[in-house]
Structures are given as structure tokens and as C-alpha cells.
Design a protein around this motif. Sequence first.
Motif, PDB file in Angstrom:
ATOM      1  N   ASN B   4       1.135  -1.260  -0.127  1.00 25.32           N
ATOM      2  CA  ASN B   4      -0.003  -0.468   0.094  1.00 25.32           C
ATOM      3  C   ASN B   4       0.797   1.604  -0.180  1.00 25.32           C
ATOM      4  O   ASN B   4       2.104   1.021  -0.139  1.00 25.32           O
ATOM      5  CB  ASN B   4      -1.254  -0.106   0.992  1.00 25.32           C
ATOM      6  N   CYS B   5       0.226   2.701  -0.008  1.00 19.34           N
ATOM      7  CA  CYS B   5       0.992   4.061  -0.517  1.00 19.34           C
ATOM      8  C   CYS B   5       2.019   4.326   1.131  1.00 19.34           C
ATOM      9  O   CYS B   5       3.403   4.290   0.473  1.00 19.34           O
ATOM     10  CB  CYS B   5       0.488   4.627  -0.355  1.00 19.34           C
ATOM     11  N   GLU B   6       1.535   3.444   2.019  1.00 14.87           N
ATOM     12  CA  GLU B   6       2.460   3.940   3.118  1.00 14.87           C
ATOM     13  C   GLU B   6       3.972   3.329   3.242  1.00 14.87           C
ATOM     14  O   GLU B   6       4.816   3.226   3.090  1.00 14.87           O
ATOM     15  CB  GLU B   6       1.210   3.339   4.565  1.00 14.87           C
ATOM     16  N   ALA B  30       6.646  -2.191  -8.212  1.00 16.90           N
ATOM     17  CA  ALA B  30       5.147  -2.469  -8.481  1.00 16.90           C
ATOM     18  C   ALA B  30       4.147  -1.126  -8.546  1.00 16.90           C
ATOM     19  O   ALA B  30       3.286  -1.283  -9.079  1.00 16.90           O
ATOM     20  CB  ALA B  30       4.791  -3.999  -8.490  1.00 16.90           C
ATOM     21  N   HIS B  31       4.251  -1.284  -7.067  1.00 18.26           N
ATOM     22  CA  HIS B  31       3.505   0.151  -6.681  1.00 18.26           C
ATOM     23  C   HIS B  31       3.461   0.974  -7.564  1.00 18.26           C
ATOM     24  O   HIS B  31       2.751   1.772  -7.834  1.00 18.26           O
ATOM     25  CB  HIS B  31       4.042   0.576  -4.925  1.00 18.26           C
ATOM     26  N   LEU B  32       4.985   1.684  -7.761  1.00 13.27           N
ATOM     27  CA  LEU B  32       5.380   2.834  -8.374  1.00 13.27           C
ATOM     28  C   LEU B  32       4.540   3.332  -9.916  1.00 13.27           C
ATOM     29  O   LEU B  32       3.751   4.085 -10.337  1.00 13.27           O
ATOM     30  CB  LEU B  32       6.021   3.109  -8.670  1.00 13.27           C
ATOM     31  N   HIS B  34       2.196   2.248 -10.811  1.00 15.37           N
ATOM     32  CA  HIS B  34       0.377   2.610 -11.079  1.00 15.37           C
ATOM     33  C   HIS B  34      -0.003   3.180  -9.927  1.00 15.37           C
ATOM     34  O   HIS B  34      -1.747   3.684  -9.605  1.00 15.37           O
ATOM     35  CB  HIS B  34      -0.450   0.789 -10.647  1.00 15.37           C
ATOM     36  N   CYS B  35       0.891   4.185  -9.040  1.00 12.45           N
ATOM     37  CA  CYS B  35       1.095   5.020  -8.326  1.00 12.45           C
ATOM     38  C   CYS B  35       0.801   5.807  -8.657  1.00 12.45           C
ATOM     39  O   CYS B  35       2.555   6.347  -7.968  1.00 12.45           O
ATOM     40  CB  CYS B  35       1.426   4.312  -7.291  1.00 12.45           C
ATOM     41  N   ALA B  36       0.420   7.085  -8.623  1.00 16.13           N
ATOM     42  CA  ALA B  36       1.047   8.520  -9.399  1.00 16.13           C
ATOM     43  C   ALA B  36       1.622   9.728  -7.827  1.00 16.13           C
ATOM     44  O   ALA B  36       2.065   9.884  -8.088  1.00 16.13           O
ATOM     45  CB  ALA B  36      -0.626   9.797  -9.975  1.00 16.13           C
ATOM     46  N   GLY B  37      -0.056   9.285  -6.876  1.00 15.94           N
ATOM     47  CA  GLY B  37       0.951   9.885  -5.677  1.00 15.94           C
ATOM     48  C   GLY B  37       1.836   9.338  -5.112  1.00 15.94           C
ATOM     49  O   GLY B  37       2.924   9.970  -4.344  1.00 15.94           O
ATOM     50  N   CYS B  38       2.615   8.276  -5.420  1.00 13.22           N
ATOM     51  CA  CYS B  38       4.639   8.009  -4.187  1.00 13.22           C
ATOM     52  C   CYS B  38       4.565   8.589  -6.240  1.00 13.22           C
ATOM     53  O   CYS B  38       6.232   8.694  -5.411  1.00 13.22           O
ATOM     54  CB  CYS B  38       3.978   5.914  -4.956  1.00 13.22           C
ATOM     55  N   GLN B  39       5.032   8.175  -7.103  1.00 11.34           N
ATOM     56  CA  GLN B  39       5.402   9.005  -8.177  1.00 11.34           C
ATOM     57  C   GLN B  39       5.835   9.940  -7.645  1.00 11.34           C
ATOM     58  O   GLN B  39       6.676  10.474  -7.963  1.00 11.34           O
ATOM     59  CB  GLN B  39       4.923   8.888  -9.464  1.00 11.34           C
TER      60      GLN B  39
END
Lengths: 174, 308
Positions: B4-6, B30-32, B34-39
Motif C-alpha cells: 500500500n502507499c504507506e 510494482a507499486h510505483l 500504478h500510483c501517481a501519488g507515490c511517483q
Amino acid sequence: MLRVKAGDVDRMGLLFERYHRKLFGFLYHMLGRADTSEDLVQTVFYRMLKYRHTYTADGEFRTWMYHLARNVLADHIKKNRHSTHHADVADFAEKIGGGTQADESLQREQEVATLHQALSHLSAENREVLILSRFQELKYGEIARVLNTTEGAVKVRVHRAMNELKTIYLRIEN
Amino acid sequence: MDMNCEQAQQELLDYLSKELPAEEQTRVEAHLAHCAGCQEELQALRQVWHTLGAVPVPEPSENLRPAFYSMLAAYKEEEAAKPTFSLTGIWEKMQAWLVPGSALRLAYGLGLLVMGLVAGYWLNSSPKAVAPATADQQQLAALTSQVEQMRQVMLLSLIENPSATERLRAVSYTKELSGANDRVVDALLSTLNHDENVNVRLATLEALAQLAHEPNVRLGLVKALKNQDSPLVQSALADVMVQLQERRSVQPLRRLLNQPGLNKAVKSKIEESLKNLSNGRPAAPSTTEPYHETDYTPQPADPAGTAV
Ligand SMILES: [Zn+2]
């Protein structure tokens, strides 16, 4: 036997040549003053000579050096409570930041200066872990031995420090 | 199992500084993906991290290196000042009182450094053709004698110093002198007889023992016996007398033995020494004299010579 062969003392010259810049950088970032940092480099090397029997061959030399450096730093700060992180870092940052940024390189310069300034606003504890990991390029495990703590705790502290730095940086920039 | 993001943000810094094990790295990627926020978070972090790496560190000034090397030279002198007697413990305590860097000592350290540099210069830059090797040697000899003179001056000026540590240092310079002139011998003997500090007297005794091939030193040591009141110095002096096989010490040693209130250990030490002197056998523990089978009795591990 505390009397150590002259060769041991001479070896200190090699260690000086290899490490004094790094050590100076560490102290400089912690204090923000070049002249004081030089004095403290000298003090750290003096203590290395004096306490060289406390250095055990299995420990990493760097770890031991930063350990002594932190003690010297702590003594210095205790003695000079009124002036912790000195202004010349901030002055430097403002000088550069004051001009008009026409081109990219100037903007880059300003970013660096701003960050330098932000670094000086960081709490000493957080600044320390960042300097050790970013400038001195110590691994978390080494930092943990310098600070007498666990690798996990170091990791958490570095993260917290980065977040604090980022926040200060963005605040100054805007 | 996706992060998850956290969890991902916890790892971003290590991801950036390539500290993550391969498996973790794949999971973060893998998370990055599909996650714009974490990018975005990674972008911000990267900027700060890289900019931080670009923060300049000034070079230390050119004073630092010579300051270090003269400190090192001074430290070596200080180290040499440690008495080789078994006084390490007391010595460590005395070190704690040590006032760092008296001006005189610094001047001395610097003096040696400068001379070293000058010597190096001479040795490395012998003028091309002409200058015969002997000229260099003469210069070097002159330099050596200058250093020697400097040590004598240091010795004579420091031996009067109110600080016991400084006086110990003064005494230590004797080791570096190739020979001692009368002034130095007088100063040392006077210190042996009158210095208020036991450690200074012991170190002085040791220094004088090294010079005992000089007749005036030998005689001075014999005469010093009657002036000593410290059990440590009395024993050490008795040892020296045995080592030198100095017969002239028999009288003063006997007199010392009759002194009221003499320390018990010293008493037996002196008795032993007197026996030794009349046998004409040095008590040095390193003695390799053969024993007669019939005389031989097992000796305790600690020979008399190291009792002090
Ligand atoms: Zn995310």
C-alpha cells in the motif's frame, strides 16, 4: 602495555591523509563554521592518538572516528551553547538566493543554496544522520554503531530527517 | 502481494539510494507503476536527495595539515616522556592533570618539524653536480647537533618547571641525547636528590642509570642513597647499585638499613642487595649464569629486579 611502538603513532599520518577531508566535512555540516571545524578536526586526531588503545581491530575505523568526532562535537557545543549552528551557511545561501536567476545553472545553484540553508535549520539529531548517510556515505549499520543504536532506529531517523528537510526546503523555496 | 502507499513510501528513500534488496525493489517498482501519488513523492524526495549531494563542502585551509603534523611531532615527544618504569598507572593519572600545549612544548615541536623539513629539503635537493656528499653530511651533522642543543636547552629549562609532568618530560629528553654534559648531569642529580615528586625522582634515576658509564654519574648515584626517603626510590636505587655492582654503595646501604622506621619491604630488598653485592653476582633477572646443581632451588616467578 600502554606504551605503543612509534610505528603506531606514525600510522596516524596515513589516517589523517585519508580521512581528514571527510571528517572536516562532517564537522563543517554540523557546525557551519570552517575555522571551528578545523580546530575540531585537530582535536579528534589528538584523541585518536591518546585513546588509540580503545580502538579494537575488529571495529571499523570510520565508525570509531565518527564516534570520537561526535564526542568532540558534543563537548564543543556544551562549551559554546549560545552559538550552535552558525550563520555563515545561511548568509551564503542568501547571498546566492538574492540575485536574479536568469538561467538554469543559476537556478540549480539557488536550489543547492536553499537546501544548504534548510539543512542548517534541521535539528542537530536529524542533520547528523543525514550527513552521515548522504555526505559520509555510511551504511545504516555503520551509523547504528556510531550512534550506539539499532539499524532499524537509524532507518527511521533518516526517513524522518529527510521528511523534515523536504518540508523546510519547500517552505524556504516558496 | 502489492504494497500500500504507506509501505511504499517507507521504502522510497532506500529505493532511491539503492539500499533495497532486489525483491523489495521489485515490489516498490510494482507499486510505483500504478500510483501517481507515490511517483510524485519519489520525485520530490529525489530532488532533495540529489541536491543534498550537491551541497558543497569547502576544502580545509592549508593550515590544517602542518598543524596536524606538528601536533603529531609534539605528541611523540610527549609519548617519549613516559617513564619506562612500572609507573604506567600513576602516569595515566598524571596525564589527566596535564595542561595541554604549553607554549614551550609547542615551540619545541614546531622547531623539530621545521628542522625536519629543512633536513628533508637538503637531502632531496642536493645541488646538481658539484656539492660533494660530504657537504650534505656536514650540514646534516650541524643540524643534528642543533637538535641536540635544543634538547639540552629544553631539558635544562623544563627541569625547573613547577609542573611535575613538565619535569618528567625534561627528564625524558636525556634518552635522546647522545651524551650528557656536566650541566645536564648536575641537573639530573639535583632532581634525583631534591625533587618533591616521587615519579620524577624515579624517572630521573632511570635516566641516570643509562648514563652510569660516566664516573661522575656513578658516584652521584652512590651519594644519592642517603638522600632518599621514599621506599620506591630506595628500592630502585638499590637495584641499580646491584646491577652496576657498585661496591661503594655497600656503606650507605648499610647505613640506610639502620635507619629507624625503614619500610619492611625496602629492608629486605636492601639486605638482599647487600648479599648480592658481596657475592659479586648481579641480580638482573636476565642473568644466564649457570647454577650449580647442588645450589639450585626453584625460584619464584617474580625475580627481585622487578619488585618496584
Ligand atoms: Zn502509492
